[in-house]
Design a protein around this motif. Structure first.
Motif, PDB file in Angstrom:
ATOM      1  N   LYS A   1       0.832  -1.203   0.000  1.00 25.12           N
ATOM      2  CA  LYS A   1       0.000   0.000   0.000  1.00 25.12           C
ATOM      3  C   LYS A   1       0.870   1.258   0.000  1.00 25.12           C
ATOM      4  O   LYS A   1       0.702   2.158   0.823  1.00 25.12           O
ATOM      5  CB  LYS A   1      -0.941  -0.008   1.211  1.00 25.12           C
ATOM      6  CG  LYS A   1      -1.909  -1.181   1.231  1.00 25.12           C
ATOM      7  CD  LYS A   1      -2.768  -1.163   2.475  1.00 25.12           C
ATOM      8  CE  LYS A   1      -3.683  -2.376   2.528  1.00 25.12           C
ATOM      9  NZ  LYS A   1      -4.479  -2.428   3.777  1.00 25.12           N
ATOM     10  N   ASN A   2       1.836   1.316  -0.915  1.00 28.85           N
ATOM     11  CA  ASN A   2       2.733   2.461  -1.061  1.00 28.85           C
ATOM     12  C   ASN A   2       3.699   2.645   0.105  1.00 28.85           C
ATOM     13  O   ASN A   2       4.261   3.723   0.280  1.00 28.85           O
ATOM     14  CB  ASN A   2       1.946   3.755  -1.276  1.00 28.85           C
ATOM     15  CG  ASN A   2       1.078   3.702  -2.520  1.00 28.85           C
ATOM     16  OD1 ASN A   2       1.516   3.220  -3.556  1.00 28.85           O
ATOM     17  ND2 ASN A   2      -0.154   4.184  -2.412  1.00 28.85           N
ATOM     18  N   ILE A   3       3.869   1.623   0.908  1.00 24.03           N
ATOM     19  CA  ILE A   3       4.868   1.660   1.975  1.00 24.03           C
ATOM     20  C   ILE A   3       5.898   0.575   1.696  1.00 24.03           C
ATOM     21  O   ILE A   3       5.569  -0.614   1.668  1.00 24.03           O
ATOM     22  CB  ILE A   3       4.230   1.437   3.363  1.00 24.03           C
ATOM     23  CG1 ILE A   3       3.269   2.596   3.699  1.00 24.03           C
ATOM     24  CG2 ILE A   3       5.305   1.326   4.436  1.00 24.03           C
ATOM     25  CD1 ILE A   3       2.529   2.419   5.007  1.00 24.03           C
TER      26      ILE A   3
ATOM     27  N   LEU B   7       8.952   8.885   6.553  1.00 23.17           N
ATOM     28  CA  LEU B   7       8.317   9.527   5.410  1.00 23.17           C
ATOM     29  C   LEU B   7       8.974  10.897   5.252  1.00 23.17           C
ATOM     30  O   LEU B   7       9.090  11.648   6.226  1.00 23.17           O
ATOM     31  CB  LEU B   7       6.815   9.694   5.665  1.00 23.17           C
ATOM     32  CG  LEU B   7       5.954  10.304   4.555  1.00 23.17           C
ATOM     33  CD1 LEU B   7       5.848   9.349   3.364  1.00 23.17           C
ATOM     34  CD2 LEU B   7       4.549  10.636   5.091  1.00 23.17           C
TER      35      LEU B   7
ATOM     36  N   HIS C 164       6.568  12.022   0.764  1.00 19.52           N
ATOM     37  CA  HIS C 164       6.861  10.960  -0.200  1.00 19.52           C
ATOM     38  C   HIS C 164       7.803   9.921   0.398  1.00 19.52           C
ATOM     39  O   HIS C 164       8.416  10.135   1.442  1.00 19.52           O
ATOM     40  CB  HIS C 164       7.507  11.554  -1.460  1.00 19.52           C
ATOM     41  CG  HIS C 164       8.867  12.156  -1.209  1.00 19.52           C
ATOM     42  ND1 HIS C 164       9.023  13.403  -0.659  1.00 19.52           N
ATOM     43  CD2 HIS C 164      10.123  11.676  -1.424  1.00 19.52           C
ATOM     44  CE1 HIS C 164      10.305  13.686  -0.539  1.00 19.52           C
ATOM     45  NE2 HIS C 164      10.998  12.653  -0.996  1.00 19.52           N
TER      46      HIS C 164
ATOM     47  N   GLY D  35       7.375   6.712   1.670  1.00 22.06           N
ATOM     48  CA  GLY D  35       7.086   6.060   2.932  1.00 22.06           C
ATOM     49  C   GLY D  35       7.739   4.691   2.991  1.00 22.06           C
ATOM     50  O   GLY D  35       7.589   3.888   2.077  1.00 22.06           O
TER      51      GLY D  35
ATOM     52  N   ASP E 169      -1.535  13.236   5.493  1.00 18.69           N
ATOM     53  CA  ASP E 169      -2.802  12.596   5.170  1.00 18.69           C
ATOM     54  C   ASP E 169      -3.147  11.666   6.334  1.00 18.69           C
ATOM     55  O   ASP E 169      -2.381  10.738   6.647  1.00 18.69           O
ATOM     56  CB  ASP E 169      -2.681  11.802   3.867  1.00 18.69           C
ATOM     57  CG  ASP E 169      -3.990  11.109   3.506  1.00 18.69           C
ATOM     58  OD1 ASP E 169      -4.819  11.732   2.858  1.00 18.69           O
ATOM     59  OD2 ASP E 169      -4.150   9.948   3.913  1.00 18.69           O
TER      60      ASP E 169
ATOM     61  N   ASP F  54      -5.387   9.315   6.840  1.00 18.07           N
ATOM     62  CA  ASP F  54      -5.567   7.891   6.528  1.00 18.07           C
ATOM     63  C   ASP F  54      -4.222   7.211   6.268  1.00 18.07           C
ATOM     64  O   ASP F  54      -3.987   6.090   6.725  1.00 18.07           O
ATOM     65  CB  ASP F  54      -6.482   7.726   5.313  1.00 18.07           C
ATOM     66  CG  ASP F  54      -7.924   8.105   5.604  1.00 18.07           C
ATOM     67  OD1 ASP F  54      -8.301   8.121   6.798  1.00 18.07           O
ATOM     68  OD2 ASP F  54      -8.668   8.387   4.650  1.00 18.07           O
ATOM     69  N   TYR F  55      -3.339   7.894   5.530  1.00 17.18           N
ATOM     70  CA  TYR F  55      -2.045   7.297   5.215  1.00 17.18           C
ATOM     71  C   TYR F  55      -1.187   7.143   6.478  1.00 17.18           C
ATOM     72  O   TYR F  55      -0.568   6.095   6.702  1.00 17.18           O
ATOM     73  CB  TYR F  55      -1.293   8.148   4.193  1.00 17.18           C
ATOM     74  CG  TYR F  55       0.046   7.552   3.798  1.00 17.18           C
ATOM     75  CD1 TYR F  55       0.130   6.564   2.823  1.00 17.18           C
ATOM     76  CD2 TYR F  55       1.222   7.962   4.426  1.00 17.18           C
ATOM     77  CE1 TYR F  55       1.355   6.007   2.474  1.00 17.18           C
ATOM     78  CE2 TYR F  55       2.443   7.404   4.089  1.00 17.18           C
ATOM     79  CZ  TYR F  55       2.510   6.424   3.111  1.00 17.18           C
ATOM     80  OH  TYR F  55       3.712   5.870   2.786  1.00 17.18           O
TER      81      TYR F  55
ATOM     82  N   GLN G 124      -2.503   4.367   8.529  1.00 16.62           N
ATOM     83  CA  GLN G 124      -2.106   3.115   7.888  1.00 16.62           C
ATOM     84  C   GLN G 124      -0.651   2.779   8.207  1.00 16.62           C
ATOM     85  O   GLN G 124      -0.307   1.622   8.481  1.00 16.62           O
ATOM     86  CB  GLN G 124      -2.274   3.224   6.375  1.00 16.62           C
ATOM     87  CG  GLN G 124      -1.724   2.037   5.572  1.00 16.62           C
ATOM     88  CD  GLN G 124      -1.506   2.389   4.106  1.00 16.62           C
ATOM     89  OE1 GLN G 124      -2.210   3.239   3.562  1.00 16.62           O
ATOM     90  NE2 GLN G 124      -0.539   1.756   3.478  1.00 16.62           N
ATOM     91  N   ALA G 125       0.214   3.787   8.204  1.00 15.48           N
ATOM     92  CA  ALA G 125       1.626   3.561   8.502  1.00 15.48           C
ATOM     93  C   ALA G 125       1.805   3.022   9.919  1.00 15.48           C
ATOM     94  O   ALA G 125       2.624   2.113  10.161  1.00 15.48           O
ATOM     95  CB  ALA G 125       2.411   4.854   8.320  1.00 15.48           C
TER      96      ALA G 125
ATOM     97  N   GLU H 262       0.702  -0.608   9.813  1.00 16.73           N
ATOM     98  CA  GLU H 262       1.666  -1.467   9.109  1.00 16.73           C
ATOM     99  C   GLU H 262       2.885  -1.764   9.980  1.00 16.73           C
ATOM    100  O   GLU H 262       3.370  -2.892  10.040  1.00 16.73           O
ATOM    101  CB  GLU H 262       2.101  -0.805   7.798  1.00 16.73           C
ATOM    102  CG  GLU H 262       1.013  -0.675   6.755  1.00 16.73           C
ATOM    103  CD  GLU H 262       0.679  -1.994   6.070  1.00 16.73           C
ATOM    104  OE1 GLU H 262       1.395  -2.987   6.275  1.00 16.73           O
ATOM    105  OE2 GLU H 262      -0.313  -2.023   5.329  1.00 16.73           O
TER     106      GLU H 262
END
Length: 357
Positions: free
Chosen positions: A4-6, A36, A45, A47, A109, A111-112, A115-116, A119
């Motif tokens: 998920k972009n991590i 990040l 950017h 992450g 963000d 939500d991001y 999420q981090a 994760e």
């Protein structure tokens, strides 16, 4: 590996897990951390979760010189079914953004960033201790990294998350603490940074905290920075009083940290049909209530202790004994009820917990 972009880079050597009975606060850290980056050109950017280790920063990084840094604190808990739960993590990220706005750090963000957190905790779930009252402390923070000595907002930042397994706040059960009312130093004023969770606020508290600690007190109770008359908050907690059956807590007016546990306590009390009044309350009012017998309870609220009963306040060298120095029924019920939600021992009717997959 990417999720998920991590990006995830796993450590090749893992540390041994500690005995939960030996855990203290903030002395041991897990195998991985999240980073990040921010630049004006790219925004937030890259992450990534990487092995825990030192950072390399320029000596002129603005966080070193002007304190442009914010942080948060929350916990992960393991249930009897070995599920891992977070408690209102989105609220911590939202508060981090409010702190960032005050000292001109770009917002995340929500939500991001949430999420981090999930994760990283998921990767380190074996680090969540299983001992009674233990948890995995989560420290998200942002530091300014631009090499520049001018007094202006940085153009570069790092958002990071580190994890630390911590022991039970109360080693032998929930016990009342002694608090000293501070009448010399001030922590913050309305219009300052008191409502932001930024390092300078805590640096400003160290002198008073050290002095009262040497006198046997657990923490400092701060008064307002103008009149030194109205109660604000304890060193690491918001504060509540029960006076003549009414629950009272200082209102948020710009110099008090808006605690997430504070908000949870207010919601829980109102759910029970016990209204909470948020207003200015003077130390003289508390003193007078103690003298006439109407001060029934006092307790602090915060991530570390959840609920911390206060058995004694000392103001101008006079001791105010509260509820005979014992834990009151409201504090006890709140502590048990919140802890039961956090550890998954009861239904979460408030929808506060978030399961880590």
């Amino acid at each position: 590996m990417e999720t998920k972009n991590i990006r995830i880079e796993k450590a090749t050597t893992l540390k041994p897990k500690p005995d939960p009975s030996t855990l203290e606060f903030g002395t041991l850290f897990t195998d991985h951390m999240f980073i990040l980056d921010y630049s004006e050109e790219l925004g937030w950017h890259d992450g990534r979760i990487v092995p825990y280790g030192p950072l390399e920063l320029d000596p002129a990084a603005t966080s070193f010189h002007y304190g442009q840094t914010v942080f948060e604190g929350l916990k992960a808990y393991v249930t009897e079914n070995n599920e891992v739960l977070l408690f209102r993590p989105d609220q911590n990220v939202a508060r981090l953004n409010r702190s960032s706005e005050r000292i001109r750090i770009p917002k995340l963000d929500v939500d991001y960033a949430t999420q981090a957190i999930k994760e990283l905790v998921s990767l380190e779930r074996d680090w969540v201790p299983k001992g009674e009252g233990t948890s995995l402390y989560i420290r998200p923070f942002i530091i300014a990294t631009e090499a520049y000595l001018g007094v202006s907002p940085s153009k570069n930042y790092k958002f990071m998350i580190i994890l630390s397994p911590v022991g039970a706040y109360y080693k032998e059960g929930i016990n009342p603490v002694k608090i000293a009312v501070e009448d010399k130093y001030v922590r913050a004023v309305t219009g300052g940074t008191g409502e932001a969770k930024t390092g300078g606020n805590y640096a400003a508290s160290l002198a008073a905290s050290e002095i009262v600690s040497e006198r046997g007190f657990a923490q400092v109770l701060w008064l307002d920075g103008v009149e030194k008359k109205y109660i604000e908050e304890v060193g690491s907690m918001n504060i509540f009083f029960k006076i003549n059956g009414e629950i009272v807590t200082p209102n948020l007016h710009g110099s008090i940290l808006p605690g997430i546990t504070r908000d949870s306590v207010i919601q829980m009390l109102e759910h029970w049909g016990t209204p909470v009044t948020e207003r200015r309350i003077s130390i003289q009012e508390v003193y007078d209530a103690a003298k006439n017998g109407s001060l029934e309870e006092a307790f602090g609220t915060g991530t570390a202790a959840v609920i911390s009963p206060i058995g004694q306040l000392t103001w101008l060298d006079e001791d105010i004994i509260i509820n005979n120095g014992e834990t009151g029924p409201v504090a006890k019920k709140l502590y048990e009820s919140l802890s039961d939600i956090q550890y998954g021992r009861t239904d979460d009717t408030f929808d506060w917990t978030v399961k880590v997959d």
